[in-house]
Design an enzyme around this catalytic site. Structure first.
Site, PDB file in Angstrom:
ATOM      1  N   TYR A  78     -12.400  -9.429 -12.187  1.00  0.00           N
ATOM      2  CA  TYR A  78     -11.047  -9.597 -12.727  1.00  0.00           C
ATOM      3  C   TYR A  78     -10.587 -11.017 -12.433  1.00  0.00           C
ATOM      4  CZ  TYR A  78      -5.956  -8.544 -12.973  1.00  0.00           C
ATOM      5  OH  TYR A  78      -4.611  -8.520 -13.270  1.00  0.00           O
ATOM      6  N   TYR A 232      -5.531   2.661  -9.295  1.00  0.00           N
ATOM      7  CA  TYR A 232      -5.692   1.528  -8.390  1.00  0.00           C
ATOM      8  C   TYR A 232      -4.365   1.090  -7.775  1.00  0.00           C
ATOM      9  CZ  TYR A 232      -7.004  -2.976  -6.469  1.00  0.00           C
ATOM     10  OH  TYR A 232      -7.209  -4.018  -5.600  1.00  0.00           O
ATOM     11  N   HIS A 233      -3.364   0.896  -8.619  1.00  0.00           N
ATOM     12  CA  HIS A 233      -2.107   0.349  -8.135  1.00  0.00           C
ATOM     13  C   HIS A 233      -1.340   1.366  -7.289  1.00  0.00           C
ATOM     14  CE1 HIS A 233      -3.229  -1.863 -11.827  1.00  0.00           C
ATOM     15  NE2 HIS A 233      -2.941  -2.889 -11.067  1.00  0.00           N
ATOM     16  N   LYS A 588      13.622  -9.151  -4.607  1.00  0.00           N
ATOM     17  CA  LYS A 588      12.409  -9.445  -5.360  1.00  0.00           C
ATOM     18  C   LYS A 588      12.792 -10.404  -6.486  1.00  0.00           C
ATOM     19  CE  LYS A 588       8.801  -7.918  -5.444  1.00  0.00           C
ATOM     20  NZ  LYS A 588       7.528  -8.430  -4.859  1.00  0.00           N
ATOM     21  N   ASP A 592       7.534 -10.495 -10.525  1.00  0.00           N
ATOM     22  CA  ASP A 592       6.591  -9.742  -9.698  1.00  0.00           C
ATOM     23  C   ASP A 592       7.122  -8.333  -9.447  1.00  0.00           C
ATOM     24  OD1 ASP A 592       4.782  -8.821  -7.826  1.00  0.00           O
ATOM     25  OD2 ASP A 592       5.671  -9.962  -6.171  1.00  0.00           O
ATOM     26  N   HIS A 594       5.263  -5.842  -7.911  1.00  0.00           N
ATOM     27  CA  HIS A 594       4.634  -5.201  -6.752  1.00  0.00           C
ATOM     28  C   HIS A 594       5.654  -5.142  -5.616  1.00  0.00           C
ATOM     29  CE1 HIS A 594       1.123  -6.715  -9.008  1.00  0.00           C
ATOM     30  NE2 HIS A 594       0.482  -5.688  -8.487  1.00  0.00           N
TER      31      HIS A 594
END
Length: 713
Positions: A78, A232-233, A588, A592, A594
């Protein structure tokens, strides 16, 4: 007495002793599984999948009969950064060195459907992936890479319509028709609402987008995977393996239902669905997780009565864990990644990305990326792991884990069904809340050193060497992108663009037609990613999540801990001095999404005794400063993961000063290279907390800063 008799007696004695000690050696995993120290034949009683073979239902032992003995997994690193030109050169070098497929990382501006010249993305362009604004960028990205021969995976969910449309047109203009394009588009929006947060539109129109893409690709792109359903996340956000397994498969079930609602036949698209799982450091359980995933997906797909066996088959890409990577003693990350890669191989992944040693700090350098890629080449060519199909089959431990993971995940899937399916569950916030609670529990376990991380909370070096890191010049990339956008707009036919965008808006509003089909026409006319996204935004609107903070999880983990009690007492005394509860805003900034770190800090600081203001995602520095002033906070903690800190943190400090609020302390936490600490401190940031920082140590430092500020006033 014969030697054989002696050995037999020894075996009996050893087994008896092990069984006796095993009763006192049970590992209670975060998944709620009690792992014994000894497993025997008796632990396999009643497990139904044991007699299955690779390539046959329920595919527990692998989706292909010969697995890696016939062909190894695909090495699919990736990557993407800066400009399309820089990423293209990087791809070509990787392909020449043995990589077999491409996996594209887009920058956050692109993910959120903004062009590089949009004022909200000043700090995001080219930082965590490649900036793509139009077909012109996409053509450069794949220049000299034959798209009829190369499989391309694209991690894209929010702006999935314009990105896939641009890819299709770039293929056409390379001379490759859409039916010859192969690869995968992630296109998994439900997990965005749960954890990753790079969404654009609300859930209902987002599900329509997914269904339209599945419909279009089923008819027009038979070699292309229309969706990569991603767990995954979830693991990166802090989920347990049972949660990752259950929520991912429940998402998949929801997408199948959405496609069927479009009138598609299940066998027309099910074989092109793919999955994406994280592989962390629980070596055997991660391998068992992939085996359990195939077992459960077969059970789910059987509900839809497909005629093709391939429609029951789960195929997956895997990536080694990002959250297991550590800033401290970073060369340990090479070892972590190698073990995780071996686990993925033993679990039967179809393709794999291995993280680089420096990705806890920044984007990988050429040096670290080569080590990451070669980790897979060594696995394939030197270890013998590709010589045998499912080497762990029959293991008392692994087969028991496979069955127990499957049972626990199925119970959670049934709980989701009782809520009305995954879309309804996401609307209630149940999956997000469960993951955030699990993340906070794990952080407490790491902080207390109950979960050992070598080089972080045990065996830590006194002095560490500084790594060379890849630093992207965000301003230069943005200038180059803006110039290309201007050139593209200057040379296109404006009338054709307006007609195409208007048609796309009509398709969105009426519900008739296919959104991707209309977007392809707009991309062909050179409409930008932002313009195509906005054509749908005018109908669908923007999704805005309401930030919530879990409580009493961190406190419960520290019950009766003297250090925690001392810190909470100190904060309580300081509150009496202030006459108000110390207040921190967790912010934040940029695009982004995350937010694992931000959520863990908000939750744990709240449990310690701070009043916590949780800022919404995607704030600009000015918006964060306004919120901080309005709420009269003492501290703003800026959480950074996407390398925008050098742009956004100084802007936040300046915005507070412009509002006469330079008394508010600014601290920064997250993925920040040590090389950047001095820059941030020189630009008004009071403290920087890098990856692996103990929460209690961070809280103590913040209290020190607040008390120091009070003394100096």
């Amino acid at each position: 007495m014969s030697t054989d008799k002696t050995l037999a007696d020894w075996d009996v004695l050893a087994e008896r002793e092990l069984k006796a000690s095993a009763e006192h050696l049970v590992w209670h995993t975060p998944e709620g599984i009690d792992v014994k120290a000894l497993y025997t034949q008796a632990d396999l009683d009643g497990i139904e999948h044991l007699n299955s073979l690779p390539g046959f239902v329920p595919f527990t032992r692998g989706p292909r009969a010969t697995m890696y003995a016939g062909r190894p997994w695909t090495i699919r690193q990736y990557a993407g950064f800066s400009t399309a030109e820089a990423s293209n050169a990087f791809y070509k070098r990787n392909l020449a060195a043995g990589q077999k497929g491409l996996s594209v990382a887009f920058d956050l501006a692109t993910h959120r459907g903004y062009d590089s010249d949009h004022p909200r993305v000043v700090g995001d362009v080219g930082k965590a992936g490649v900036a793509i604004d139009s077909v012109e960028d996409m053509k450069i990205l794949f220049d000299g890479i034959p798209l009829d021969e190369m499989s391309v995976s694209m991690t894209m969910n929010g702006a999935v319509i314009p990105i896939l449309a641009n890819f299709i047109v770039a293929g056409e203009e390379q001379g490759v028709s859409r039916e010859k394009l192969s690869g995968t588009i992630q296109n998994d929006i439900l997990k965005e609402f749960m954890v990753r947060n790079t969404y654009i539109y609300p859930p209902e129109p987002s599900m329509r987008i997914i269904a339209d893409i599945i419909e279009y690709t089923a008819k027009e792109m038979p070699r292309f995977n229309s969706i990569s359903i991603s767990g995954y996340h979830m693991q990166e956000a802090g989920s347990t393996l049972v949660q990752e397994l259950a929520f991912t498969l429940a998402d998949g079930r929801e997408y199948v239902r959405a496609a069927l609602a479009k009138g598609l036949n299940v066998d027309d698209f099910a074989g092109r669905l793919s999955f994406f799982f994280a592989i962390g450091m629980n070596f055997f359980m991660e391998a068992a997780k992939l085996r359990a995933a195939r077992l459960l997906w077969t059970r789910i797909m059987a509900e839809f009565e497909p005629k093709k066996q391939s429609s029951l088959m789960l195929r997956t890409h895997c990536q080694t864990s990002g959250v297991s990577l550590q800033e401290q003693d970073p060369y340990n990350n090479i070892i972590r990644t190698a073990y995780e890669a071996m686990s993925a191989a033993l679990g039967g992944t179809q393709s794999l990305h291995t993280n680089a040693l420096d990705e806890a700090i920044a984007l990988p350098t050429e040096f670290s990326a080569r080590i990451a890629r070669n980790t897979q080449l060594i696995l394939q060519h030197e270890t013998g792991v590709t010589k045998v199909v499912d080497p762990l089959a029959g293991s008392y431990y692994v087969e028991s884990l496979t069955a127990e993971l499957a049972d626990k995940a199925w119970a959670l899937i049934e709980e989701i069904e009782a809520l009305g399916g995954m879309t309804e569950a996401v609307a209630t916030g149940m999956p997000k809340r469960m993951i955030e609670e699990a993340a906070t529990r794990r952080q407490a376990a790491v902080d207390r050193a109950e979960e050992v991380i070598v080089g972080v909370n045990k065996y830590r070096l006194e002095n560490e060497d500084q790594l060379d890191i890849l630093d992207i010049d965000n301003a230069a990339v943005r200038l180059a992108q803006v110039k290309r956008i201007e050139d593209t707009r200057r040379h296109r036919d404006h009338g054709t663009v307006e007609v195409a965008l208007s048609l796309l808006t009509d398709v969105a509003r009426s519900g008739r037609g296919n959104l991707l089909e209309a977007a392809v026409e707009a991309a062909r006319a050179r409409a930008t990613v932002g313009e195509i996204s906005d054509a749908m935004r005018t109908v669908f609107g923007d999704h805005a999540a309401i930030p919530e903070v879990v409580a009493d999880v961190y406190r419960a983990a520290y019950y009766n801990d003297p250090e925690y009690s001392m810190l909470a007492g100190r904060l309580d005394e300081f509150a009496k001095t202030l006459s108000v509860k110390p207040k921190i805003m967790v912010a934040k900034l940029g695009q982004d999404g995350h937010d694992r770190g931000a959520k863990v800090i908000a939750s744990s600081f709240g449990d310690i005794g701070f009043e916590v203001v949780a800022g919404p995602l995607f704030q600009t520095p000015d918006e964060a400063a306004d919120m901080a002033v309005k709420n009269e906070v003492h501290v703003v903690g800026m959480s950074s993961l996407a390398a925008g800190h050098k742009t956004l943190a100084p802007q936040l400090v300046a915005a507070l000063k412009a509002r006469g609020a330079d008394h508010i302390i600014v601290v920064v936490g997250g993925v920040v290279p040590r090389q950047d600490y001095d820059f941030l401190l020189e630009n008004g940031v009071s403290a920087v907390f890098g990856p692996g920082t103990n929460v209690l140590e961070a809280a103590r430092a913040v209290i020190d800063l607040m008390q120091g500020k009070l003394r100096n006033q």
